[in-house]
Scaffold this active site. Structure first.
Site, PDB file in Angstrom:
ATOM      1  N   CYS A 135      43.464 116.262  55.423  1.00 52.18           N
ATOM      2  CA  CYS A 135      42.282 115.494  55.015  1.00 52.18           C
ATOM      3  C   CYS A 135      41.047 115.803  55.857  1.00 52.18           C
ATOM      4  CB  CYS A 135      42.578 113.998  55.055  1.00 52.18           C
ATOM      5  SG  CYS A 135      43.922 113.532  53.960  1.00 52.18           S
ATOM      6  N   HIS A 257      36.064 109.752  55.966  1.00 49.48           N
ATOM      7  CA  HIS A 257      37.158 110.072  55.041  1.00 49.48           C
ATOM      8  C   HIS A 257      37.592 108.803  54.311  1.00 49.48           C
ATOM      9  CE1 HIS A 257      40.714 111.557  53.231  1.00 49.48           C
ATOM     10  NE2 HIS A 257      41.546 110.991  54.074  1.00 49.48           N
ATOM     11  N   ASN A 287      41.894 108.815  47.238  1.00 49.19           N
ATOM     12  CA  ASN A 287      41.871 109.745  48.361  1.00 49.19           C
ATOM     13  C   ASN A 287      42.324 111.138  47.912  1.00 49.19           C
ATOM     14  OD1 ASN A 287      42.323 111.246  50.651  1.00 49.19           O
ATOM     15  ND2 ASN A 287      43.740 109.810  51.605  1.00 49.19           N
TER      16      ASN A 287
HETATM   17  O1  UT7 Z   1      44.448 110.631  54.341  1.00 48.63           O
HETATM   18  C1  UT7 Z   1      45.414 109.872  54.998  1.00 48.63           C
HETATM   19  C2  UT7 Z   1      46.472 109.491  54.012  1.00 48.63           C
HETATM   20  N1  UT7 Z   1      47.251 108.314  54.327  1.00 48.63           N
HETATM   21  C3  UT7 Z   1      46.724 107.078  54.451  1.00 48.63           C
HETATM   22  O2  UT7 Z   1      45.556 106.890  54.423  1.00 48.63           O
HETATM   23  C4  UT7 Z   1      47.675 105.921  54.634  1.00 48.63           C
HETATM   24  C5  UT7 Z   1      47.088 104.824  55.478  1.00 48.63           C
HETATM   25  N2  UT7 Z   1      47.855 103.578  55.290  1.00 48.63           N
HETATM   26  C6  UT7 Z   1      47.532 102.681  54.348  1.00 48.63           C
HETATM   27  O3  UT7 Z   1      46.562 102.838  53.622  1.00 48.63           O
HETATM   28  C7  UT7 Z   1      48.370 101.420  54.263  1.00 48.63           C
HETATM   29  O4  UT7 Z   1      49.263 101.397  55.359  1.00 48.63           O
HETATM   30  C8  UT7 Z   1      49.153 101.318  52.933  1.00 48.63           C
HETATM   31  C9  UT7 Z   1      48.201 101.070  51.774  1.00 48.63           C
HETATM   32  C10 UT7 Z   1      49.989 102.546  52.686  1.00 48.63           C
HETATM   33  C11 UT7 Z   1      50.112 100.126  52.985  1.00 48.63           C
HETATM   34  O5  UT7 Z   1      49.338  98.929  53.211  1.00 48.63           O
HETATM   35  P1  UT7 Z   1      49.766  97.908  54.345  1.00 48.63           P
HETATM   36  O6  UT7 Z   1      48.844  96.770  54.243  1.00 48.63           O
HETATM   37  O7  UT7 Z   1      49.827  98.672  55.648  1.00 48.63           O
HETATM   38  O8  UT7 Z   1      51.191  97.448  53.884  1.00 48.63           O
HETATM   39  P2  UT7 Z   1      52.579  97.582  54.656  1.00 48.63           P
HETATM   40  O9  UT7 Z   1      53.006  99.012  54.749  1.00 48.63           O
HETATM   41  O10 UT7 Z   1      52.501  96.797  55.928  1.00 48.63           O
HETATM   42  O11 UT7 Z   1      53.540  96.847  53.661  1.00 48.63           O
HETATM   43  C12 UT7 Z   1      53.426  95.433  53.394  1.00 48.63           C
HETATM   44  C13 UT7 Z   1      54.195  95.125  52.139  1.00 48.63           C
HETATM   45  C14 UT7 Z   1      55.577  95.785  52.099  1.00 48.63           C
HETATM   46  O12 UT7 Z   1      56.477  94.869  51.493  1.00 48.63           O
HETATM   47  P3  UT7 Z   1      57.489  94.015  52.411  1.00 48.63           P
HETATM   48  O13 UT7 Z   1      58.321  95.033  53.151  1.00 48.63           O
HETATM   49  O14 UT7 Z   1      56.626  93.197  53.320  1.00 48.63           O
HETATM   50  O15 UT7 Z   1      58.246  93.223  51.409  1.00 48.63           O
HETATM   51  C15 UT7 Z   1      55.379  96.935  51.169  1.00 48.63           C
HETATM   52  O16 UT7 Z   1      56.575  97.325  50.523  1.00 48.63           O
HETATM   53  O17 UT7 Z   1      53.476  95.644  51.003  1.00 48.63           O
HETATM   54  C16 UT7 Z   1      54.401  96.346  50.191  1.00 48.63           C
HETATM   55  N3  UT7 Z   1      53.681  97.330  49.384  1.00 48.63           N
HETATM   56  C17 UT7 Z   1      53.183  97.046  48.186  1.00 48.63           C
HETATM   57  N4  UT7 Z   1      53.191  95.904  47.465  1.00 48.63           N
HETATM   58  C18 UT7 Z   1      52.601  95.935  46.265  1.00 48.63           C
HETATM   59  C19 UT7 Z   1      53.414  98.621  49.685  1.00 48.63           C
HETATM   60  N5  UT7 Z   1      52.744  99.183  48.670  1.00 48.63           N
HETATM   61  C20 UT7 Z   1      52.595  98.228  47.718  1.00 48.63           C
HETATM   62  C21 UT7 Z   1      52.005  98.195  46.453  1.00 48.63           C
HETATM   63  N6  UT7 Z   1      52.026  97.036  45.754  1.00 48.63           N
HETATM   64  N7  UT7 Z   1      51.414  99.285  45.894  1.00 48.63           N
END
Ligand code: UT7
Length: 330
Positions: A135, A257, A287
């Site tokens: 990225c 980014h 992204n």
């Molecule tokens: O260019 C770089 C590329 N990568 C990135 O930019 C990734 C950066 N990270 C992120 O943007 C965030 O960490 C994510 C969007 C991937 C995840 O968001 P978060 O607020 O950090 O959520 P989390 O990983 O702490 O997960 C919280 C909950 C989990 O459920 P449980 O285990 O608490 O039951 C996930 O399974 O949110 C759940 N979850 C979702 N729920 C509904 C994860 N994705 C989704 C979804 N819809 N799409």
């Protein structure tokens, strides 16, 4: 070093896919995706190839550079026998002396996408290379261009970022598939009379927060990438500003980014950046990796926000874990 932007362009797939599409097959909602990422829709390839997108962006950037009076570039300017541009079209600063492409989602191991672009544009002579820095790739590719230009090895460089993430995305994984998009964006750059400054770096990542093995889908530790981005970005911004001898108030636009709105908000708040100076494009394009920065630049140029004389700070971060920032004037 100096750098001057002569033209920009972008090309995205025709299909705009809203969050609601994911809610049809996955345990997710539009509300969750918007609240946790800021993303509303993304462009995903249906029939488009990576080369199609790259050519659309490159052609626009070259045409815009030529229209602004910096050359006589024409897509139809080549000699049909030799394939070379005739000597009398070599006025101004175009055609480019080099094509540098940022991509970490190539459809061919070889030839380089940069060579494919050069060939399709009828260029015969510029040196062409691909750069893979995920990225952060556009920031890196632009930096390579700036170094060639300032060393006197190239007069004008076409820099293209082109990414097709959709084949690498596991569309059954709700935590990754919602984040990414496809697209391409480009810039034509040459030597200027205003300073260019950069700061590039890479953080060790022994646990591989984000990777895709050849032929397999991507694997991401989302919170690991999130923490890396918010922890590292402020230092990179501070480092490039210090190197340039500038302060936050000297920058007109912070082109960050576009990975997640919460990452951007955290960087903005930690650094004390005026949020009005931070354009957001992830709502409509998600992204598309190294494309986000040049895409934002081109969208802002098209809507009239990006104006000559303005000073821009770009910041990229991604798998690797690469990161980097640069400052230049429009
Ligand atoms: O260019 C770089 C590329 N990568 C990135 O930019 C990734 C950066 N990270 C992120 O943007 C965030 O960490 C994510 C969007 C991937 C995840 O968001 P978060 O607020 O950090 O959520 P989390 O990983 O702490 O997960 C919280 C909950 C989990 O459920 P449980 O285990 O608490 O039951 C996930 O399974 O949110 C759940 N979850 C979702 N729920 C509904 C994860 N994705 C989704 C979804 N819809 N799409």
């Amino acid at each position: 070093m100096t750098l001057r932007l002569l033209g920009t362009g972008h090309c995205v797939p025709a299909a705009a896919v809203p969050n609601a599409e994911f809610a049809k097959t996955l345990d997710t909602t539009d509300e969750w995706i918007v609240r946790r990422t800021g993303i509303r829709e993304r462009r995903l390839c249906r029939d488009e190839t990576l080369l199609d997108l790259a050519l659309g962006a490159a052609g626009d950037a070259l045409e815009q550079a030529a229209e602004s009076g910096h050359g006589t570039y024409s897509l139809k300017g080549t000699d049909p026998d030799s394939g070379m541009l005739p000597p009398d079209t070599r006025g101004g600063t175009l055609p480019p002396d080099a094509v540098i492409v940022s991509s970490s989602t190539l459809e061919y191991h070889f030839p380089p996408l940069a060579c494919q672009i050069g060939t399709a544009l009828g260029l015969n002579g510029p040196f062409c290379m691909d750069v893979g820095a995920t990225c952060s790739g556009f920031v890196y590719a632009l930096d390579i261009a700036a170094h060639y230009i300032n060393a006197g090895s190239a007069g004008t460089v076409l820099v293209v970022a082109a990414e097709k993430l959709s084949p690498l995305v596991d569309f059954t994984d709700r935590a990754t598939c919602i984040l990414f998009g496809d697209g391409a964006a480009a810039a034509v750059v040459t030597k200027g009379d205003k300073p260019y400054t950069s700061y590039l770096a890479c953080a060790a990542d022994p646990d591989r927060s984000l990777y895709a093995r050849t032929g397999e889908k991507m694997v991401m530790n989302g919170s690991g990438v999130y923490k890396f981005a918010v922890a590292t970005a402020p230092g990179a911004i501070e480092a490039v500003l210090r190197k340039a001898g500038l302060g936050l108030g000297d920058i007109d636009w912070f082109i960050l980014h576009q990975a997640n709105i919460r990452i951007i908000e955290s960087i903005v708040s930690r650094c004390g950046i005026d949020p009005d100076k931070v354009p957001i494009t992830l709502d409509l394009y998600a992204n598309p990796s190294s494309v986000t920065i040049p895409l934002t630049l081109d969208l802002m140029r098209q809507d009239g926000r990006l104006l000559p004389g303005q000073r821009v700070l770009t910041l990229g971060f991604g798998a690797g874990l690469t990161y980097g920032a640069s400052i230049f004037e429009i």
